[in-house]
Design a protein around this motif. Structure first.
Motif, PDB file in Angstrom:
ATOM      1  N   HIS A  53       0.826  -1.215   0.000  1.00  0.00           N
ATOM      2  CA  HIS A  53       0.000   0.000   0.000  1.00  0.00           C
ATOM      3  C   HIS A  53       0.862   1.267   0.000  1.00  0.00           C
ATOM      4  O   HIS A  53       0.363   2.367  -0.058  1.00  0.00           O
ATOM      5  N   THR A  55       2.532   2.599   2.385  1.00  0.00           N
ATOM      6  CA  THR A  55       2.492   3.425   3.590  1.00  0.00           C
ATOM      7  C   THR A  55       3.712   3.165   4.474  1.00  0.00           C
ATOM      8  O   THR A  55       3.903   3.829   5.485  1.00  0.00           O
ATOM      9  N   ARG A  75       9.263  11.192  -2.358  1.00  0.00           N
ATOM     10  CA  ARG A  75       7.962  11.293  -1.676  1.00  0.00           C
ATOM     11  C   ARG A  75       6.903  11.817  -2.643  1.00  0.00           C
ATOM     12  O   ARG A  75       5.749  11.441  -2.583  1.00  0.00           O
ATOM     13  N   LEU A  78       4.985   9.181  -4.797  1.00  0.00           N
ATOM     14  CA  LEU A  78       4.154   8.130  -4.202  1.00  0.00           C
ATOM     15  C   LEU A  78       2.649   8.416  -4.199  1.00  0.00           C
ATOM     16  O   LEU A  78       1.865   7.488  -4.404  1.00  0.00           O
ATOM     17  N   PRO A  79       2.185   9.660  -3.964  1.00  0.00           N
ATOM     18  CA  PRO A  79       0.722   9.860  -3.915  1.00  0.00           C
ATOM     19  C   PRO A  79      -0.003   9.382  -5.175  1.00  0.00           C
ATOM     20  O   PRO A  79      -1.062   8.753  -5.082  1.00  0.00           O
ATOM     21  N   ALA A  80       0.561   9.664  -6.348  1.00  0.00           N
ATOM     22  CA  ALA A  80      -0.101   9.246  -7.590  1.00  0.00           C
ATOM     23  C   ALA A  80      -0.185   7.720  -7.659  1.00  0.00           C
ATOM     24  O   ALA A  80      -1.173   7.162  -8.162  1.00  0.00           O
ATOM     25  N   ARG A  82      -0.299   5.744  -4.957  1.00  0.00           N
ATOM     26  CA  ARG A  82      -1.291   5.310  -3.949  1.00  0.00           C
ATOM     27  C   ARG A  82      -2.719   5.469  -4.461  1.00  0.00           C
ATOM     28  O   ARG A  82      -3.606   4.705  -4.084  1.00  0.00           O
ATOM     29  N   GLN A  83      -2.933   6.474  -5.310  1.00  0.00           N
ATOM     30  CA  GLN A  83      -4.284   6.680  -5.832  1.00  0.00           C
ATOM     31  C   GLN A  83      -4.723   5.528  -6.731  1.00  0.00           C
ATOM     32  O   GLN A  83      -5.913   5.395  -7.018  1.00  0.00           O
ATOM     33  N   ILE A 110      -9.898  13.230  -3.421  1.00  0.00           N
ATOM     34  CA  ILE A 110      -8.435  13.403  -3.379  1.00  0.00           C
ATOM     35  C   ILE A 110      -7.861  13.343  -4.795  1.00  0.00           C
ATOM     36  O   ILE A 110      -6.945  14.088  -5.133  1.00  0.00           O
TER      37      ILE A 110
ATOM     38  N   GLY B 215      -3.764   8.598  -1.044  1.00  0.00           N
ATOM     39  CA  GLY B 215      -3.094   9.259  -2.167  1.00  0.00           C
ATOM     40  C   GLY B 215      -3.081  10.768  -2.092  1.00  0.00           C
ATOM     41  O   GLY B 215      -2.758  11.430  -3.080  1.00  0.00           O
ATOM     42  N   TYR B 220      -2.234  18.843  -0.724  1.00  0.00           N
ATOM     43  CA  TYR B 220      -3.657  18.648  -0.425  1.00  0.00           C
ATOM     44  C   TYR B 220      -3.910  18.842   1.070  1.00  0.00           C
ATOM     45  O   TYR B 220      -4.849  19.528   1.474  1.00  0.00           O
ATOM     46  N   PRO B 302       5.836   8.339   4.813  1.00  0.00           N
ATOM     47  CA  PRO B 302       6.605   7.962   3.612  1.00  0.00           C
ATOM     48  C   PRO B 302       6.053   8.618   2.343  1.00  0.00           C
ATOM     49  O   PRO B 302       4.917   8.988   2.273  1.00  0.00           O
TER      50      PRO B 302
END
Lengths: 223, 302
Positions: A53, A55, A75, A78-80, A82-83, A110, B215, B220, B302
């Motif tokens: 995941h 995290t 860093r 990673l968000p893209a 995780r989506q 988000i 995400g 945000y 992270p």
């Protein structure tokens, strides 16, 4: 899709390096693949799901998800990623101040989806998990099973490429558990890679598929 | 179209992190209001000190008083009294805008507080007094003294600039103190917003970890905190300004007799321009501090 080569994970205990939760994991899951993740309590199933995941980052070895080396990724990358991952947590992890609707809508907001599309998708998803009439209820007003279904709806509403589930049937009755498995299989049929951690041997027997078996943080079976 | 706009607005105001409760609307605005109140007083102190310096320098510092003993006696240069010689030398000097000998009535009026009725006695051996005004930037007092002493030995030249200069130094020191207070107030306001933001982060740690796992980018999450902190700090700024205004008007009324004509009992223009900037500065401090605090905190994830 997912590749692990000699992956290890230590949790930090304060500033000290804690005990090894996972060690020397090596396996691959192809795009659109399905894996049961099995093993006794404390074997490292949840830790492996947290790694997948994104995290936590591996403290050793190489983890590649969606073609990105997670240990080397910044860093901001990673968000893209995780989506593109849906996760059903064992403890639901719903936001207590939001309604069921807003909890399910959260990943879409988000991701910046238009509100009109969010409304349609979330309404449809809540109807599918049987909570259309409970969309305005907050988690505290829902039973454990209902919260589980909200958590499942939140995980799949964004049509993730990788769907992870940690004991997703733990709070569901048999009929609901079967319904969930049908959903997970349907997601898998539509192209999502699915990893389901479970203790439920009966569920695995009714829905046979390849399993990753963990014991004391090590992979002891991949078949 | 309308529905789409409504949807966008709802999206922007969506409080997914529950910050309306985590960053409450009482303590932070009240503390920022107190800071803004103090900043308003400091700003007013600085403006008042600047106005006093300007007023003194344009008035008293530009004046000279020249005393000519035995003014009716003949001057060393033939054909003129000592007073006439000094007046002529003064008017011929560079930097002297105006020079006028006080009349006997004006002299008597100046001396009356000390001498009473005897102030008008023509038998009193009074020096002549010349009031002169210098142009801005003039500073050659030594040369003027020499020139006037040559015209009429014993002539005294008193410049008001010396004590005005000391007063101006004092006022400038007060101005510097006011700016220091402003900087301290801004620093304390930054600390207050940072502490409130950290408390909000601690209170919403689980929610932040959940949206992070779904995400959400650092931007945000930081924008949501910054938006809330900006609103609360700006609100505090407006409250503090509203509380400071009556105090500042009262102080301006008290200071007016020292700073100018009676009609100047309103806030100086520089203050009128600076005060509205205080809530904006408070809001900016809220925005920047929350952004920096949240982004720094998020680095642990992270």
């Amino acid at each position: 899709m997912v590749r692990l080569d000699g992956v290890a994970l230590h949790y930090q205990v304060g500033r000290r390096r804690g005990p090894e939760a996972l060690r020397d994991l090596a396996f691959r899951i192809e795009e659109g693949g399905f894996r049961w993740l099995r093993g006794p309590s404390g074997a490292g199933k949840t830790s492996l799901l947290r790694l997948l995941h994104l995290t936590v980052r591996p403290t050793g070895g190489r983890l590649v998800v969606f073609g990105t080396d997670i240990g080397a990724a910044t860093r901001a990358e990673l968000p893209a990623l995780r989506q593109r991952i849906g996760m059903v947590f064992q403890d639901f992890r719903l936001l207590p101040h939001l309604t069921a609707f807003d909890n399910v809508a959260l990943p879409l907001r988000i991701a910046g989806r238009p509100e009109g599309q969010i409304r349609a998708d979330v309404t449809e998803m809540l109807r599918w998990v049987g909570l259309a009439r409970r969309s305005g209820a907050r988690p505290a007003e829902l039973s454990g099973g209902e919260q589980q279904r909200v958590a499942i709806a939140r995980a799949v509403v964004g049509r993730p490429s990788l769907l992870l589930a940690d004991e997703p049937t733990g709070n569901l009755d048999d009929a609901q558990a079967e319904r969930l498995m049908l959903l997970l299989k349907e997601m898998n049929r539509l192209g999502a890679t699915v990893v389901v951690a479970t203790h439920n041997a009966g569920l695995v027997a009714r829905h046979p598929g390849p399993s990753l078996v963990l014991e004391q943080g090590r992979l002891v079976g991949d078949a | 179209m309308r529905e789409r706009r409504h949807a966008r607005l709802r999206h922007a105001r969506f409080d997914d992190l529950g910050l309306r409760r985590a960053l409450g609307d009482r303590m932070l605005p009240l503390l920022v209001a107190a800071m803004t109140f103090l900043a308003g007083l400091a700003l007013a102190g600085s403006a008042a000190a600047a106005a006093l310096v300007r007023h003194w320098q344009e008035g008293a510092a530009a004046a000279l008083t020249v005393q000519v003993p035995t003014p009716a006696d003949p001057a060393p240069a033939a054909g003129a009294t000592r007073l006439d010689a000094v007046l002529a030398a003064l008017r011929a000097s560079p930097g002297i805008a105006e020079a006028r000998a006080l009349s006997a009535e004006e002299l008597a009026s100046l001396l009356r507080p000390w001498l009473g009725g005897a102030a008008g006695d023509p038998a009193l051996p009074l020096p002549a007094v010349i009031a002169a005004h210098v142009t801005q930037g003039w500073a050659d007092l030594t040369a003027l003294r020499a020139r006037l002493a040559a015209a009429a030995p014993g002539t005294l030249v008193e410049s008001h600039g010396v004590w005005v200069g000391r007063l101006a130094l004092l006022a400038r020191s007060l101005q510097a103190c006011a700016w220091l207070v402003l900087a301290l107030v801004a620093g304390v306001a930054t600390a207050v917003v940072a502490v409130a933001t950290r408390a909000g982060l601690a209170a919403r740690r689980d929610a932040i970890e959940i949206v992070h796992g779904l995400g959400a980018t650092d931007r945000y999450i930081a924008v949501r905190f910054a938006r809330r902190a900006t609103l609360l700090a700006g609100l505090g700024g407006v409250l503090g300004l509203l509380a400071a205004l009556p105090v500042l008007v009262a102080l301006a009324t008290l200071v007016a007799p020292f700073a100018g004509p009676p009609s100047a009992a309103t806030l100086p223009p520089v203050l009128l321009a600076g005060l509205p900037a205080l809530p904006l500065a408070a809001a900016a401090i809220g925005f920047v501090t929350a952004q920096v605090t949240v982004r720094r905190w998020l680095r642990r994830l992270p």
